[in-house]
Design a protein around this motif. Structure first.
Motif, PDB file in Angstrom:
ATOM      1  N   ALA A 124       0.689  -1.166   0.039  1.00 49.45           N
ATOM      2  CA  ALA A 124      -0.088  -0.099   0.113  1.00 49.45           C
ATOM      3  C   ALA A 124       0.874   1.078   0.137  1.00 49.45           C
ATOM      4  O   ALA A 124       2.087   1.357   0.338  1.00 49.45           O
ATOM      5  N   ASN A 125       0.251   2.216  -0.526  1.00 50.25           N
ATOM      6  CA  ASN A 125       0.896   3.531  -0.488  1.00 50.25           C
ATOM      7  C   ASN A 125       0.230   4.477   0.554  1.00 50.25           C
ATOM      8  O   ASN A 125      -0.802   4.962   0.061  1.00 50.25           O
ATOM      9  N   GLU A 126       0.948   4.875   1.409  1.00 49.89           N
ATOM     10  CA  GLU A 126       0.426   6.058   2.385  1.00 49.89           C
ATOM     11  C   GLU A 126       1.199   7.300   2.279  1.00 49.89           C
ATOM     12  O   GLU A 126       2.328   7.196   2.259  1.00 49.89           O
ATOM     13  N   PHE A 127       0.423   8.363   2.453  1.00 51.45           N
ATOM     14  CA  PHE A 127       1.148   9.814   2.417  1.00 51.45           C
ATOM     15  C   PHE A 127       0.210  10.591   3.099  1.00 51.45           C
ATOM     16  O   PHE A 127      -0.930  10.557   3.290  1.00 51.45           O
ATOM     17  N   CYS A 128       0.579  11.979   3.567  1.00 51.47           N
ATOM     18  CA  CYS A 128      -0.109  12.647   4.341  1.00 51.47           C
ATOM     19  C   CYS A 128       0.163  14.171   3.377  1.00 51.47           C
ATOM     20  O   CYS A 128       0.872  14.338   2.581  1.00 51.47           O
ATOM     21  N   VAL A 129      -0.801  14.934   3.653  1.00 51.67           N
ATOM     22  CA  VAL A 129      -1.010  16.419   3.013  1.00 51.67           C
ATOM     23  C   VAL A 129      -1.440  17.271   4.539  1.00 51.67           C
ATOM     24  O   VAL A 129      -2.105  17.027   4.942  1.00 51.67           O
ATOM     25  N   TYR A 130      -0.687  18.387   4.024  1.00 51.59           N
ATOM     26  CA  TYR A 130      -0.742  19.277   5.427  1.00 51.59           C
ATOM     27  C   TYR A 130      -0.998  20.782   4.931  1.00 51.59           C
ATOM     28  O   TYR A 130      -0.519  21.027   3.609  1.00 51.59           O
TER      29      TYR A 130
END
Length: 462
Positions: A124-130
């Protein structure tokens, strides 16, 4: 029309301010439309509960008009993120098969693509946005080990595309259901992802709009824009250096969106000029490649090119950047003809290519072989044929050609209006973009009744 320089000063400022603010109002209208549509499909939810949760779309019906040239070879999901309280973490499931292409595009409220992420093989590919807010000084990247993308606005639109392989909508629906979104705090606490607003298979949603923005009076446009400037989308230092704050001040708005606009005449003059410029530029920002139209509208990252940003938002909102996908179109095709496209070798792409015909109103055409489905050809379909010499012969016509190795794209159109043909190329290799050493071949119209003879003359058949 008189030259812009002869307009009163506030009309010139209204012209500049409209172009600067247009993507903001357009994005707000897309958000309003999508959330309203989500409420229509899930009436148990209130509008605030529709953000920060995935909305999953199905294949749209043949008469779908919620997007210009809808892609019938992928299923779409989207999520409208609110980042003013804390960052959000998104999860893309692993690919189920190597050829599956899944792309998440992150678009802020100024219509800048702030990043993109893909589905991966085996994980899986997890990433954050802020939100990197100059006003709140929250520019620090979250202290997490996953990739993070910074947004200049507290509201962000994520468009997820998952390509179909042999029209496997059920399988892609399972992949949509595995998409995840949660707050950073929930991620750090290992909490589960939030439930989607609309589960897979529930119906198509509207992706883009704009009619409401075009219908606004100049005064209403700037008043609404001021509200969004204040709530989610402050000016950046580079915007101020480019004179945006001065233009806003000249029409009565502060850089934080406060103030009052009231000089209706000069505002209407500037807005009319800006809207006219966007219409004119739509038809001039193109180039021809072997008879196909390619757009020169800038995509994704604009800097201080506010006109290009407004032009892109107005006509191709949410379109991929060229490093992710390259598009061409042939307009005004006679539906009574027979047309041939020949790839001497497979196009240089890492994901897939497709060719889809549309009618004059941007609706797809029915496929007589599969009732209820659209006429389209996708390289991931197992039915795509290649000649022994490695060529791919594509034939567009109403009747099925009785020829070996022919890839038929039906154009069963009984009306007299013209058709539009749209090829798409996903994950282009450098030969296609940016080097452009490989060019899409010309589409030839073959004289009636002479298809076989024409193909033999071109040495495409033995």
């Amino acid at each position: 029309m008189a030259p812009i320089s002869s307009f009163p000063s506030c009309a010139v400022s209204a012209f500049r301010s409209y172009l600067f603010l247009y993507p903001l109002l357009f994005s707000a209208d897309v958000r309003r439309s999508a959330l309203t549509d989500g409420r229509r499909l899930n009436a148990s939810l209130t509008l605030p509960s529709l953000v920060n949760r995935w909305v999953h779309g199905s294949l749209p019906p043949l008469d779908y008009d919620g997007a210009l040239f809808p892609n019938m070879n992928a299923l779409y999901s989207n999520v409208h993120l609110e980042l003013d309280e804390e960052p959000m973490v998104l999860r893309l499931p692993p690919k189920d098969v190597p050829q599956r292409h899944g792309l998440a595009q992150l678009v802020d409220f100024w219509h800048n693509t702030v990043g993109s992420e893909r589905m991966r093989d085996g994980e899986a590919n997890e990433f954050c946005v802020y939100w990197q807010s100059p006003a709140a000084n929250t520019s620090a990247r979250p202290n997490v080990s996953i990739p993070c993308h910074a947004s200049a606005t507290s509201r962000l639109f994520v468009i997820m595309r998952i390509v179909l392989v042999d029209r496997d909508t059920t399988t892609v629906g399972h992949l949509q259901a595995a998409l995840g979104v949660r707050s950073l705090a929930e991620y750090e606490a290992s909490a589960p992802s939030r439930q989607p607003v609309i589960p897979p298979g529930s119906g198509a949603y509207r992706l883009e709009t704009g009619e409401a923005v075009e219908a606004l009076s100049a005064v209403a446009f700037f008043r609404q824009a001021g509200l969004h400037l204040a709530s989610c989308c402050p000016l950046t230092p580079s915007d101020k250096e480019a004179g945006v704050a001065d233009a806003l001040y000249d029409i009565g708005l502060g850089e934080d969106g406060t103030g009052e606009v009231s000089n209706r005449l000069c505002l209407e003059m500037g807005v009319w000029a800006a809207r006219s410029a966007l219409v004119i530029a739509r038809y001039s920002a193109v180039r021809l490649v072997n008879g196909w139209i390619a757009s020169n509208i800038p995509l994704g990252e604009y800097g201080d090119d506010y006109f290009g940003r407004a032009l892109s938002a107005r006509w191709v909102y949410g379109i991929n950047q060229p490093e992710e996908a390259v598009y061409y179109v042939r307009l005004g095709v006679d539906p009574a003809g027979t047309y041939v496209i020949v790839f001497d070798e497979p196009p240089p792409v890492g994901a897939y290519w497709s060719i889809t015909p549309y009618d004059a109103d941007s609706h797809v055409l029915p496929d007589p072989r599969n009732p209820g489905e659209a006429s389209t050809l996708c390289s991931l379909d197992s039915s795509v044929h290649t000649t022994p010499g490695g060529k791919i012969i594509i034939i567009l016509r109403a009747e099925k050609p009785m020829l070996p190795y022919a890839n038929w794209v039906p154009i069963p159109y009984s009306g007299t209006r013209r058709l539009n043909i749209l090829p798409r190329f996903y994950d282009p290799w450098p030969a296609l973009w940016p080097n452009e050493t490989w060019k899409i071949p010309r589409m030839w119209r073959v004289p009636d009744g002479s298809l076989l003879a024409w193909l033999r003359l071109q040495r495409l058949l033995s």
